[in-house]
Enzyme design. Structure first.
Site, PDB file in Angstrom:
ATOM      1  N   PHE A 140       1.056  -1.115  -0.003  1.00  0.00           N
ATOM      2  CA  PHE A 140       0.386   0.084   0.089  1.00  0.00           C
ATOM      3  C   PHE A 140       0.750   1.534   0.200  1.00  0.00           C
ATOM      4  CE2 PHE A 140      -2.286   3.862   2.232  1.00  0.00           C
ATOM      5  CZ  PHE A 140      -3.460   3.609   0.739  1.00  0.00           C
ATOM      6  N   ASP A 225       9.563   2.719   1.827  1.00  0.00           N
ATOM      7  CA  ASP A 225       7.998   3.769   1.750  1.00  0.00           C
ATOM      8  C   ASP A 225       7.881   3.052   3.754  1.00  0.00           C
ATOM      9  OD1 ASP A 225       5.223   4.477   2.736  1.00  0.00           O
ATOM     10  OD2 ASP A 225       4.951   3.261   1.261  1.00  0.00           O
ATOM     11  N   LYS A 254       2.980   9.439   8.776  1.00  0.00           N
ATOM     12  CA  LYS A 254       2.181   8.608   9.456  1.00  0.00           C
ATOM     13  C   LYS A 254       2.301   9.376  10.462  1.00  0.00           C
ATOM     14  CE  LYS A 254      -1.568   5.060   8.051  1.00  0.00           C
ATOM     15  NZ  LYS A 254      -0.645   4.607   6.796  1.00  0.00           N
TER      16      LYS A 254
HETATM   17  C1  PLP Z   1      -0.850   5.124   4.833  1.00  0.00           C
HETATM   18  C2  PLP Z   1      -0.022   4.629   4.072  1.00  0.00           C
HETATM   19  C3  PLP Z   1       0.353   5.545   3.044  1.00  0.00           C
HETATM   20  C4  PLP Z   1      -0.923   6.597   2.574  1.00  0.00           C
HETATM   21  O1  PLP Z   1      -1.101   7.915   3.930  1.00  0.00           O
HETATM   22  P1  PLP Z   1      -1.375   8.947   3.714  1.00  0.00           P
HETATM   23  O2  PLP Z   1      -0.876   9.919   5.218  1.00  0.00           O
HETATM   24  O3  PLP Z   1      -3.230   7.689   3.610  1.00  0.00           O
HETATM   25  O4  PLP Z   1      -1.885   9.516   2.383  1.00  0.00           O
HETATM   26  C5  PLP Z   1       1.321   4.963   1.974  1.00  0.00           C
HETATM   27  N1  PLP Z   1       1.793   4.484   2.641  1.00  0.00           N
HETATM   28  C6  PLP Z   1       2.302   3.163   3.345  1.00  0.00           C
HETATM   29  C7  PLP Z   1       3.010   1.969   3.729  1.00  0.00           C
HETATM   30  C8  PLP Z   1       0.968   3.901   4.483  1.00  0.00           C
HETATM   31  O5  PLP Z   1       0.645   2.746   5.165  1.00  0.00           O
END
Ligand code: PLP
Length: 405
Positions: A140, A225, A254
């Site tokens: 994700f 990421d 986050k």
């Molecule tokens: C939550 C998340 C995102 C997206 O972050 P947002 O602040 O919701 O745009 C991208 N990569 C990972 C691994 C995530 O957990």
């Protein structure tokens, strides 16, 4: 005029984006690992705004830093530096592999910037044909177009086609499946060191090293990421540090602001050659208020005692979940690193158990549809983890009783 919970839910449901299904309560305040709803019910918060509230709720240092900065200078744009912004960039680089930062406001902006930098790096290097980025199934990376296209889960892309071209999806923890996709067009590999939304899956030993080697052998950049697994969540300041493998580019968000929206892309000087003046920008990025919040978080999260607590409480949580799994066969597997922990459940039980947890005053969420996800504030104590396990135990019994009925 103050409105009742029922009235607020009704108005909320009328105007909200329908893709969310908010719980039937209105949360009103929080303190540490606890939150209270409008009716006065108290909940143990083991979801922390989806791995965001690193210091819990109403942390005094964070609140004071935000209050003081708000009263001093809230926004100036990137036409100017502010002291909190400069301090944040320096901290991020001192604590990590990186030399440069791009500050933004969310996770998807951080991954989007990472994708743009990787493409532009290859362009600047005279290898524009290396535009392909290999990402993982069940990953994700966010909801904006390139981040959504990078996400290896068709459900997030359905109905939005054509998606951004140039992404190929390999299997997480399977180096052969990555090698099978590498070719003359490969410009980067992007991976979450610990997959979050896809079901809480840590990288297997050797996987990230293998990706590093593949990148180095093919002139490709390695992007981590760490939007979810970074900033103390896994028991080191950044998730990659537990694996001893450094990326060229990393995305954060986050937990970085502890609840204040802030994101960052970090990169080496080499990777950053891809960007020149005007290549990429954000009006709010590096905002003094967001930076002041992130500075407090990084200061706390980089202390060795703080990180020891994350690792110890994570181990306690995993051990407790495994014990519950031994008496509740509905839990098939327990996985995690630090305080990013998942319990995979049989069939579609996770959604039901998650709802029973709420009835027992425990807030968690699910990941990948079948995994209960525990991402509590990083300040949880031994007693908090015991309490969460005890509430989960009761929720499992309630679930078993109801599904038997
Ligand atoms: C939550 C998340 C995102 C997206 O972050 P947002 O602040 O919701 O745009 C991208 N990569 C990972 C691994 C995530 O957990």
């Amino acid at each position: 005029m103050s409105r009742t919970t029922e009235e607020l839910l009704e108005v909320g449901d009328r105007h909200n984006t329908p893709s969310y299904a908010p719980a039937r309560m209105i949360l009103e305040r929080g303190e540490g690992v606890w939150v209270w709803d409008k009716e006065g019910n108290k909940y143990l918060d083991f979801v922390a705004g989806i791995a965001v509230n690193a210091l819990g709720h109403a942390n005094q240092k964070l609140v004071s830093a935000i209050q003081e900065q708000a009263a001093k200078l809230m926004h100036v744009s990137n036409m100017f530096y502010s002291e909190p912004q400069v301090e944040l960039m320096e901290r991020l680089c001192d604590l990590s592999f990186a030399d440069r930062t791009f500050l933004c406001n969310s996770g998807t902006e951080a991954t989007e910037a990472s994708i743009k930098l990787a493409r532009r790096y290859q362009y600047k290097n005279g290898t524009p044909e290396k535009f392909e980025i290999i990402t993982m199934n069940k990953s994700f990376h966010g909801r904006t177009y390139a981040a959504m296209s990078a996400t290896g889960q068709p459900k997030y892309q359905k109905g939005y086609e054509p998606i951004v071209p140039g992404f190929k999806y390999a299997d997480f923890n399977d180096l052969d499946s990555v090698r099978a996709l590498v070719g003359p067009n490969t410009g980067a590999i992007m991976v979450e060191p610990v997959q979050g939304e896809g079901g809480v899956r840590p990288s297997a030993p050797g996987f990230l090293e293998g990706l590093r080697e593949i990148c180095d052998a093919n002139g490709a950049l390695l992007i981590f990421d760490e939007v979810q697994c970074g900033v103390g969540r896994t028991g080191s300041v950044f998730g990659y540090q537990a694996y001893g493998v450094e990326p060229d580019i990393m995305a954060l968000a986050k937990g970085l602001g502890g609840g204040f929206p802030v994101g960052a892309m970090l990169a080496t000087e080499n990777a950053f050659q891809g960007f020149e003046r005007g290549s990429h920008a954000s009006t709010f990025g590096g905002n003094p208020l967001a930076s002041a919040a992130a500075n407090v978080i990084l200061e706390e999260v980089s202390s060795p005692e703080f990180l020891t607590n994350v690792r110890d409480r994570g181990a306690q949580l995993v051990a407790g979940l495994k014990e519950l799994a031994s008496t509740h066969s509905v839990i098939e597997e327990v996985r995690g690193l630090g305080l990013m922990v998942g319990a995979q459940c049989e069939g579609d039980a996770a959604g039901e158990i998650y709802a029973r947890c709420r009835e027992e005053g425990l807030l968690i969420n699910t990941a990948g549809g079948t995994t209960l996800r525990f991402v509590p504030p990083l300040i949880v104590t031994q007693a908090d983890v015991s309490e969460a396990l005890s509430r989960l135990g009761k929720a499992l019994e309630l679930w078993a009783a109801r599904s038997a009925a």
